[in-house]
Scaffold this motif. Sequence first.
Motif, PDB file in Angstrom:
ATOM      1  N   LEU A  17       0.926  10.499  -1.332  1.00 60.33           N
ATOM      2  CA  LEU A  17       1.858   9.485  -0.758  1.00 60.33           C
ATOM      3  C   LEU A  17       2.440   8.784  -1.806  1.00 60.33           C
ATOM      4  O   LEU A  17       1.777   8.766  -2.949  1.00 60.33           O
ATOM      5  N   ARG A  18       3.432   8.516  -1.734  1.00 57.90           N
ATOM      6  CA  ARG A  18       4.192   7.592  -2.807  1.00 57.90           C
ATOM      7  C   ARG A  18       4.926   6.500  -2.139  1.00 57.90           C
ATOM      8  O   ARG A  18       5.568   6.394  -1.178  1.00 57.90           O
ATOM      9  N   LEU A  19       4.258   5.411  -2.719  1.00 60.80           N
ATOM     10  CA  LEU A  19       4.703   3.913  -2.424  1.00 60.80           C
ATOM     11  C   LEU A  19       5.855   3.704  -3.008  1.00 60.80           C
ATOM     12  O   LEU A  19       5.978   3.891  -4.456  1.00 60.80           O
ATOM     13  N   SER A  20       6.957   2.765  -2.817  1.00 60.17           N
ATOM     14  CA  SER A  20       7.915   2.257  -3.313  1.00 60.17           C
ATOM     15  C   SER A  20       8.067   0.726  -3.072  1.00 60.17           C
ATOM     16  O   SER A  20       7.726   0.284  -1.845  1.00 60.17           O
ATOM     17  N   CYS A  21       8.477  -0.040  -3.925  1.00 58.84           N
ATOM     18  CA  CYS A  21       8.923  -1.560  -3.827  1.00 58.84           C
ATOM     19  C   CYS A  21       9.943  -1.615  -4.854  1.00 58.84           C
ATOM     20  O   CYS A  21      10.093  -1.636  -5.763  1.00 58.84           O
ATOM     21  N   ALA A  22      11.017  -2.579  -3.762  1.00 63.94           N
ATOM     22  CA  ALA A  22      12.038  -3.038  -4.640  1.00 63.94           C
ATOM     23  C   ALA A  22      12.040  -4.444  -4.536  1.00 63.94           C
ATOM     24  O   ALA A  22      12.129  -4.965  -3.463  1.00 63.94           O
ATOM     25  N   VAL A  23      12.558  -4.837  -5.589  1.00 63.64           N
ATOM     26  CA  VAL A  23      12.960  -6.381  -5.785  1.00 63.64           C
ATOM     27  C   VAL A  23      14.306  -6.518  -5.652  1.00 63.64           C
ATOM     28  O   VAL A  23      15.185  -6.024  -6.430  1.00 63.64           O
ATOM     29  N   SER A  24      14.596  -7.301  -4.661  1.00 63.04           N
ATOM     30  CA  SER A  24      16.017  -7.635  -4.236  1.00 63.04           C
ATOM     31  C   SER A  24      16.642  -9.144  -4.284  1.00 63.04           C
ATOM     32  O   SER A  24      15.592  -9.683  -4.271  1.00 63.04           O
ATOM     33  N   LEU A  46      -6.747  -5.579  -7.023  1.00 62.88           N
ATOM     34  CA  LEU A  46      -5.565  -4.808  -7.831  1.00 62.88           C
ATOM     35  C   LEU A  46      -6.159  -3.325  -7.801  1.00 62.88           C
ATOM     36  O   LEU A  46      -7.135  -2.949  -7.956  1.00 62.88           O
ATOM     37  N   VAL A  47      -4.912  -2.423  -7.771  1.00 63.35           N
ATOM     38  CA  VAL A  47      -5.005  -1.178  -7.668  1.00 63.35           C
ATOM     39  C   VAL A  47      -4.524  -0.640  -9.154  1.00 63.35           C
ATOM     40  O   VAL A  47      -4.863   0.102  -9.637  1.00 63.35           O
ATOM     41  N   ALA A  48      -3.225  -1.196  -9.384  1.00 55.02           N
ATOM     42  CA  ALA A  48      -2.426  -0.632 -10.671  1.00 55.02           C
ATOM     43  C   ALA A  48      -1.711  -1.622 -11.017  1.00 55.02           C
ATOM     44  O   ALA A  48      -1.082  -2.535 -10.302  1.00 55.02           O
ATOM     45  N   GLU A  49      -1.193  -1.945 -12.514  1.00 47.70           N
ATOM     46  CA  GLU A  49      -0.261  -2.683 -12.941  1.00 47.70           C
ATOM     47  C   GLU A  49       0.599  -1.934 -14.006  1.00 47.70           C
ATOM     48  O   GLU A  49       0.036  -1.003 -14.707  1.00 47.70           O
ATOM     49  N   ILE A  50       1.614  -2.394 -14.042  1.00 48.26           N
ATOM     50  CA  ILE A  50       2.524  -1.815 -15.298  1.00 48.26           C
ATOM     51  C   ILE A  50       3.553  -3.304 -15.684  1.00 48.26           C
ATOM     52  O   ILE A  50       3.936  -4.086 -14.904  1.00 48.26           O
ATOM     53  N   THR A  51       3.507  -3.035 -17.047  1.00 53.27           N
ATOM     54  CA  THR A  51       4.524  -4.246 -17.546  1.00 53.27           C
ATOM     55  C   THR A  51       5.907  -3.595 -17.862  1.00 53.27           C
ATOM     56  O   THR A  51       6.039  -2.442 -17.927  1.00 53.27           O
ATOM     57  N   ARG A  65      -6.153   9.470 -10.281  1.00 47.91           N
ATOM     58  CA  ARG A  65      -5.674   9.899  -9.015  1.00 47.91           C
ATOM     59  C   ARG A  65      -4.300   9.337  -8.776  1.00 47.91           C
ATOM     60  O   ARG A  65      -3.404   9.871  -8.329  1.00 47.91           O
ATOM     61  N   PHE A  66      -4.060   8.116  -9.294  1.00 40.42           N
ATOM     62  CA  PHE A  66      -2.603   7.316  -8.938  1.00 40.42           C
ATOM     63  C   PHE A  66      -1.944   7.154 -10.188  1.00 40.42           C
ATOM     64  O   PHE A  66      -2.334   7.154 -11.241  1.00 40.42           O
ATOM     65  N   ALA A  67      -0.682   6.932  -9.973  1.00 39.90           N
ATOM     66  CA  ALA A  67       0.267   6.901 -11.192  1.00 39.90           C
ATOM     67  C   ALA A  67       1.615   5.756 -10.813  1.00 39.90           C
ATOM     68  O   ALA A  67       2.185   6.093  -9.790  1.00 39.90           O
ATOM     69  N   ILE A  68       1.398   4.736 -11.591  1.00 40.19           N
ATOM     70  CA  ILE A  68       2.364   3.743 -11.122  1.00 40.19           C
ATOM     71  C   ILE A  68       3.594   3.814 -12.291  1.00 40.19           C
ATOM     72  O   ILE A  68       3.358   4.278 -13.465  1.00 40.19           O
ATOM     73  N   SER A  69       4.747   3.502 -11.914  1.00 42.55           N
ATOM     74  CA  SER A  69       5.900   3.692 -12.448  1.00 42.55           C
ATOM     75  C   SER A  69       6.884   2.845 -12.386  1.00 42.55           C
ATOM     76  O   SER A  69       6.825   2.001 -11.156  1.00 42.55           O
ATOM     77  N   THR A  76      12.347  -1.787  -9.559  1.00 43.36           N
ATOM     78  CA  THR A  76      11.234  -1.019  -8.388  1.00 43.36           C
ATOM     79  C   THR A  76      10.322  -0.622  -9.062  1.00 43.36           C
ATOM     80  O   THR A  76      10.315  -0.479 -10.283  1.00 43.36           O
ATOM     81  N   VAL A  77       9.304  -0.386  -8.194  1.00 41.37           N
ATOM     82  CA  VAL A  77       7.834  -0.029  -8.884  1.00 41.37           C
ATOM     83  C   VAL A  77       7.498   0.984  -7.981  1.00 41.37           C
ATOM     84  O   VAL A  77       7.578   0.802  -6.637  1.00 41.37           O
ATOM     85  N   ASP A  78       6.906   2.257  -8.225  1.00 38.99           N
ATOM     86  CA  ASP A  78       6.391   3.202  -7.186  1.00 38.99           C
ATOM     87  C   ASP A  78       4.685   3.459  -7.693  1.00 38.99           C
ATOM     88  O   ASP A  78       4.606   3.172  -8.732  1.00 38.99           O
ATOM     89  N   LEU A  79       4.190   3.802  -6.538  1.00 34.84           N
ATOM     90  CA  LEU A  79       2.972   4.255  -6.769  1.00 34.84           C
ATOM     91  C   LEU A  79       2.612   5.644  -6.158  1.00 34.84           C
ATOM     92  O   LEU A  79       2.700   5.928  -4.964  1.00 34.84           O
ATOM     93  N   GLN A  80       2.378   6.502  -7.022  1.00 37.17           N
ATOM     94  CA  GLN A  80       2.191   8.042  -6.456  1.00 37.17           C
ATOM     95  C   GLN A  80       0.735   8.213  -6.456  1.00 37.17           C
ATOM     96  O   GLN A  80      -0.158   7.887  -7.376  1.00 37.17           O
TER      97      GLN A  80
END
Length: 120
Positions: A17-24, A46-51, A65-69, A76-80
């Motif tokens: 699954l791929r989760l997405s999050c957008a800051v509006s 906490l699962v994952a963090e990206i700066t 297993r997971f990849a954050i971008s 936006t931030v995604d979690l694959q």
Amino acid sequence: VQLQASGGGLVQPGGSLRLSCAVSGSVFGISAMRWFRQVPEYQRELVAEITSDGSTRYVGSAKGRFAISMDNAKNTVDLQMNSLKPEDTAVYYCNADYRLNRYSNYVSDWGQGTQVTVSS
């Protein structure tokens, strides 16, 4: 400013699954974005963090297993999520540290959560 998460759903074990999050809304800058998850009666973890410079950190079973971008231009931030397991079942929340202008402090804000269910 709002954080809107999407992409949750039902998936079989071993699936992806791929989760997405957008800051509006208008923000001056985002220093970090994260994905947390929570199951009933347990604390949010906490699962994952990206700066903003692209540094990433994964916690526990998310490693490998997971990849954050993060897309700095689109805020936006995604979690694959790959090789999903039943124990990954949880409500997933996105979180972002941002400031509204160059003079303000960073604030930490949350999205509404999206349900991920891993089951056959």
